[in-house]
Design a protein around this motif. Structure first.
Motif, short mmCIF file in Angstrom:
data_model
loop_
_atom_site.label_atom_id
_atom_site.label_comp_id
_atom_site.label_asym_id
_atom_site.label_seq_id
_atom_site.Cartn_x
_atom_site.Cartn_y
_atom_site.Cartn_z
N ASP A 10 23.75 52.80 55.12
CA ASP A 10 24.18 54.07 55.70
C ASP A 10 23.39 54.46 56.95
O ASP A 10 23.66 55.49 57.57
CB ASP A 10 24.08 55.19 54.67
CG ASP A 10 25.12 55.08 53.57
OD1 ASP A 10 26.09 54.29 53.72
OD2 ASP A 10 24.96 55.77 52.55
N ALA A 20 28.54 42.12 58.95
CA ALA A 20 29.15 43.31 58.37
C ALA A 20 30.64 43.06 58.22
O ALA A 20 31.29 42.50 59.12
CB ALA A 20 28.92 44.53 59.26
N ASP A 21 31.17 43.43 57.07
CA ASP A 21 32.62 43.45 56.85
C ASP A 21 32.91 44.59 55.88
O ASP A 21 32.01 45.36 55.54
CB ASP A 21 33.15 42.08 56.38
CG ASP A 21 32.62 41.61 55.04
OD1 ASP A 21 32.42 42.45 54.12
OD2 ASP A 21 32.44 40.39 54.87
N ASP A 22 34.15 44.71 55.44
CA ASP A 22 34.53 45.84 54.59
C ASP A 22 33.90 45.79 53.20
O ASP A 22 33.74 46.82 52.56
CB ASP A 22 36.05 45.90 54.43
CG ASP A 22 36.75 46.27 55.72
OD1 ASP A 22 36.08 46.79 56.63
OD2 ASP A 22 37.96 46.02 55.82
N VAL A 23 33.53 44.61 52.73
CA VAL A 23 33.03 44.43 51.37
C VAL A 23 31.51 44.34 51.32
O VAL A 23 30.88 44.83 50.38
CB VAL A 23 33.65 43.17 50.73
CG1 VAL A 23 33.08 42.91 49.34
CG2 VAL A 23 35.16 43.30 50.66
N VAL A 25 27.50 43.51 53.58
CA VAL A 25 26.67 43.35 54.77
C VAL A 25 25.62 42.31 54.46
O VAL A 25 25.38 41.97 53.30
CB VAL A 25 25.98 44.68 55.19
CG1 VAL A 25 27.01 45.74 55.54
CG2 VAL A 25 25.02 45.17 54.13
N ARG A 43 28.68 46.51 49.78
CA ARG A 43 28.60 47.91 50.19
C ARG A 43 28.62 48.82 48.97
O ARG A 43 27.96 49.86 48.95
CB ARG A 43 29.74 48.25 51.14
CG ARG A 43 29.57 47.63 52.52
CD ARG A 43 30.71 48.03 53.46
NE ARG A 43 30.57 47.44 54.77
CZ ARG A 43 29.89 47.97 55.78
NH1 ARG A 43 29.27 49.12 55.62
NH2 ARG A 43 29.83 47.36 56.95
N HIS A 59 33.53 37.00 47.11
CA HIS A 59 33.29 37.31 48.52
C HIS A 59 31.81 37.12 48.87
O HIS A 59 31.48 36.52 49.90
CB HIS A 59 33.73 38.74 48.83
CG HIS A 59 33.60 39.11 50.26
ND1 HIS A 59 34.56 38.80 51.20
CD2 HIS A 59 32.61 39.75 50.94
CE1 HIS A 59 34.17 39.24 52.39
NE2 HIS A 59 32.99 39.82 52.26
N HIS A 138 32.18 39.26 62.96
CA HIS A 138 31.49 39.92 61.85
C HIS A 138 30.00 40.15 62.12
O HIS A 138 29.29 40.66 61.26
CB HIS A 138 31.64 39.10 60.56
CG HIS A 138 33.03 39.11 60.05
ND1 HIS A 138 33.62 40.23 59.49
CD2 HIS A 138 33.96 38.15 60.02
CE1 HIS A 138 34.85 39.95 59.14
NE2 HIS A 138 35.09 38.69 59.46
N THR A 147 27.63 48.30 61.56
CA THR A 147 29.02 48.45 62.01
C THR A 147 29.29 47.45 63.12
O THR A 147 28.40 47.02 63.84
CB THR A 147 29.31 49.88 62.49
OG1 THR A 147 28.40 50.20 63.54
CG2 THR A 147 29.16 50.88 61.37
#
Length: 148
Positions: A10, A20-23, A25, A43, A59, A138, A147
């Motif tokens: 955060d 970094a990806d949606d699932v 880091v 995450r 993943h 990524h 990010t």
């Protein structure tokens, strides 16, 4: 209670992000066993390995392989080690590190006195190897941000 890793993700605490990806880091550790020692972290706050949903675990494993391939290319390591312990932070994380011998697998050999500039350089080496391997989409825009 928010974990240390969530606070890093955060942006409340500093991190050296290489992926970094949606699932998940990935960021390098502040106590590396070998140069490039990277943590792959979901995450979501999943306390430990056996509580991870199958898709998240798959993943993380694929991401660990990708990070490991970049480390192997960057440091010419004969092996890449994958360690899952998680006693120090109750947030699932995979330790991925270039390995030359059994000593590369021992947390007793973690170095806590590595200068920040050396930690930054190792993280940038992993980032550059990921970009060179075609994973630039990524690799976060800056070392300190999770990010893209």
């Amino acid at each position: 209670m928010t974990t240390l890793f969530t606070r890093i993700i955060d942006g409340e605490l500093p991190g050296r992000f290489v992926w970094a990806d949606d699932v998940a880091v990935a960021f390098t550790t502040i106590a590396p066993i070998t140069d490039g020692h990277t943590l792959v972290v979901p995450r979501a706050e999943i306390p430990e390995l056996t509580q991870a949903p199958d898709d998240v675990l798959a993943h993380l494993t694929r991401l660990a392989r990708t990070i490991g391939q970049a480390q192997q290319a960057a440091w010419s390591a004969p092996r890449v080690a994958l360690l899952v312990a998680g006693f120090e932070v109750p947030h699932l994380h995979l330790h991925v590190l270039p390995a030359w011998d059994e000593a590369s697998l021992s947390f007793a050999n973690a170095r806590t006195d590595v200068p920040a500039a050396d930690l930054d350089a190792a993280a940038e080496t992993v980032r550059a190897a990921l970009v060179a391997a075609g994973h630039g989409a990524h690799v976060p825009a800056t070392l300190g941000s999770p990010t893209l």
